[in-house]
Scaffold this motif. Structure first.
Motif, PDB file in Angstrom:
ATOM      1  N   LEU A   1       1.007  -1.221   0.022  1.00 36.24           N
ATOM      2  CA  LEU A   1      -0.074  -0.006  -0.043  1.00 36.24           C
ATOM      3  C   LEU A   1       0.971   1.255  -0.052  1.00 36.24           C
ATOM      4  CD1 LEU A   1      -1.846   0.167   3.541  1.00 36.24           C
ATOM      5  CD2 LEU A   1       0.521  -0.213   2.990  1.00 36.24           C
ATOM      6  N   ASP A   2       0.460   2.276  -0.601  1.00 33.71           N
ATOM      7  CA  ASP A   2       1.144   3.531  -0.360  1.00 33.71           C
ATOM      8  C   ASP A   2       1.423   4.207   0.844  1.00 33.71           C
ATOM      9  OD1 ASP A   2       1.251   3.730  -3.144  1.00 33.71           O
ATOM     10  OD2 ASP A   2      -0.053   5.182  -3.425  1.00 33.71           O
ATOM     11  N   ALA A   3       2.549   4.957   1.183  1.00 30.49           N
ATOM     12  CA  ALA A   3       2.751   5.479   2.150  1.00 30.49           C
ATOM     13  C   ALA A   3       2.158   6.754   2.724  1.00 30.49           C
ATOM     14  CB  ALA A   3       4.412   6.135   2.081  1.00 30.49           C
ATOM     15  N   ASP A   4       1.306   7.421   1.885  1.00 31.19           N
ATOM     16  CA  ASP A   4       0.709   8.756   2.351  1.00 31.19           C
ATOM     17  C   ASP A   4      -0.553   8.633   2.937  1.00 31.19           C
ATOM     18  OD1 ASP A   4      -0.798   7.608   0.386  1.00 31.19           O
ATOM     19  OD2 ASP A   4      -0.629   9.032  -1.380  1.00 31.19           O
ATOM     20  N   LEU A   5      -1.153   7.405   3.326  1.00 32.20           N
ATOM     21  CA  LEU A   5      -2.201   7.296   4.199  1.00 32.20           C
ATOM     22  C   LEU A   5      -3.544   7.323   3.259  1.00 32.20           C
ATOM     23  CD1 LEU A   5      -1.259   9.452   7.336  1.00 32.20           C
ATOM     24  CD2 LEU A   5      -1.509   6.975   7.394  1.00 32.20           C
ATOM     25  N   GLN A   6      -3.349   7.297   2.037  1.00 29.64           N
ATOM     26  CA  GLN A   6      -4.771   7.396   1.273  1.00 29.64           C
ATOM     27  C   GLN A   6      -5.406   6.080   1.217  1.00 29.64           C
ATOM     28  OE1 GLN A   6      -3.130   9.916  -2.706  1.00 29.64           O
ATOM     29  NE2 GLN A   6      -5.426  10.142  -2.251  1.00 29.64           N
ATOM     30  N   ASN A   7      -4.535   4.863   1.306  1.00 35.61           N
ATOM     31  CA  ASN A   7      -5.000   3.535   1.322  1.00 35.61           C
ATOM     32  C   ASN A   7      -5.195   3.198   3.009  1.00 35.61           C
ATOM     33  OD1 ASN A   7      -2.668   2.619  -0.993  1.00 35.61           O
ATOM     34  ND2 ASN A   7      -4.614   2.656  -1.386  1.00 35.61           N
TER      35      ASN A   7
HETATM   36 MG    MG Z   1      -1.119   9.011  -3.288  1.00 38.40          MG
END
Ligand code: MG
Ligand code: UDP
Length: 251
Positions: free
Chosen positions: A99-105
């Motif tokens: 999953l992405d690191a940006d907390l979007q997931n």
């Molecule tokens: Mg993103």
């Protein structure tokens, strides 16, 4: 105490990181309890893709007193495909999630993707039904998805959703080429793996900025689709249906 480095790992979660200093601590606080609820034998694999902000220092601090966190640093920024490729290759889990690191997931979705694997899928791919991205991004992504699917004879709704879980052997379809992270479900299907889609939550970016816009995706995307078409066209499909081997020597 068991040596974690030699222990069997059930689940690796690979997280690509490029300048995500604002999100990392929050992400670990959300992700780790979820991973632990799936199995006690988990590892979180962070790949620092040449960040120039405080991400490297924060990752060092996070990993310092947590043996379940492994950090790999690329020599410079190489892009998301390289970061994911490096992480998948080094992941030790029987299952590999990402999953992405940006907390979007939302890490809370991971158990459902893992469940889908236990129910027979080889790859479970997130489907952001309600994306929280700016309009231009959502619209361009919809068009790109439609076009990619049409050209590659695929029917996956959200082929670029960063959240996925797969059996370890599925990572072999990720050839080391830029852009292929956008086609992993298609490549997995081509190799005969069973891919399912699971609706997942999506959140707006809280910290930092997006590294991908329309213009740094569209032309490369067109070129990459051609590569996938070539692979589909030239794929080997032979089966070995008879083996003649020397008989066991008689005693
Ligand atoms: Mg993103
Ligand atoms: N990322 C990376 N290398 C890059 C660009 C992005 O590892 O060169 C990571 C980034 O930190 C994030 C994920 O890839 O975890 C997706 O990037 P971003 O959120 O900027 O893309 P978007 O979601 O806006 O398409």
């Amino acid at each position: 105490m068991t040596d974690f480095r030699n222990a069997r790992i059930d689940l690796s979660v690979v997280v690509p990181v490029f300048n995500e200093e604002g999100s990392l601590r929050e992400l670990v606080a959300e992700l780790e309890p979820v991973a632990r609820s799936i199995t006690s034998e988990y590892e979180l694999v962070f790949v620092n893709d040449g960040s120039t902000d405080a991400s490297a220092r924060i990752l060092d601090e996070i990993a310092h007193d947590n043996p379940r966190i492994v950090v790999f640093r690329l020599d410079r920024n190489h892009g998301l495909s390289s970061a994911l490729h490096a992480g998948f290759l080094r992941a030790r889990g029987t299952l590999i999630g990402t999953l992405d690191a940006d907390l979007q997931n939302d890490p809370a979705d991971l158990p459902r993707l893992v469940q889908a694997i236990h129910e027979g899928a080889d790859m479970a791919c997130g489907w952001r039904r309600d994306r929280k991205d700016p309009f231009v991004k959502r619209a361009s992504s919809k068009i790109a998805n439609w076009w990619r699917n049409r050209r590659t004879d695929s029917a996956i709704h959200d082929v670029t959703c960063p959240m996925k879980v797969m059996k370890r052997e599925v990572r072999d379809v990720f050839y080391p080429f830029h852009g292929l992270h956008r086609f992993l479900p298609t490549l997995a299907q081509m190799a005969g793996h069973r891919v399912v889609e699971i609706p997942v939550n999506h959140r707006a970016r809280k910290h930092g900025t997006s590294k991908y816009g329309v213009w740094n995706r569209v032309f490369r995307g067109i070129r990459d689709v051609r590569a996938i078409q070539w692979m589909q066209d030239r794929r080997m499909t032979y089966r070995v249906d008879r083996v003649v081997a020397p008989a066991e020597p008689r005693r």
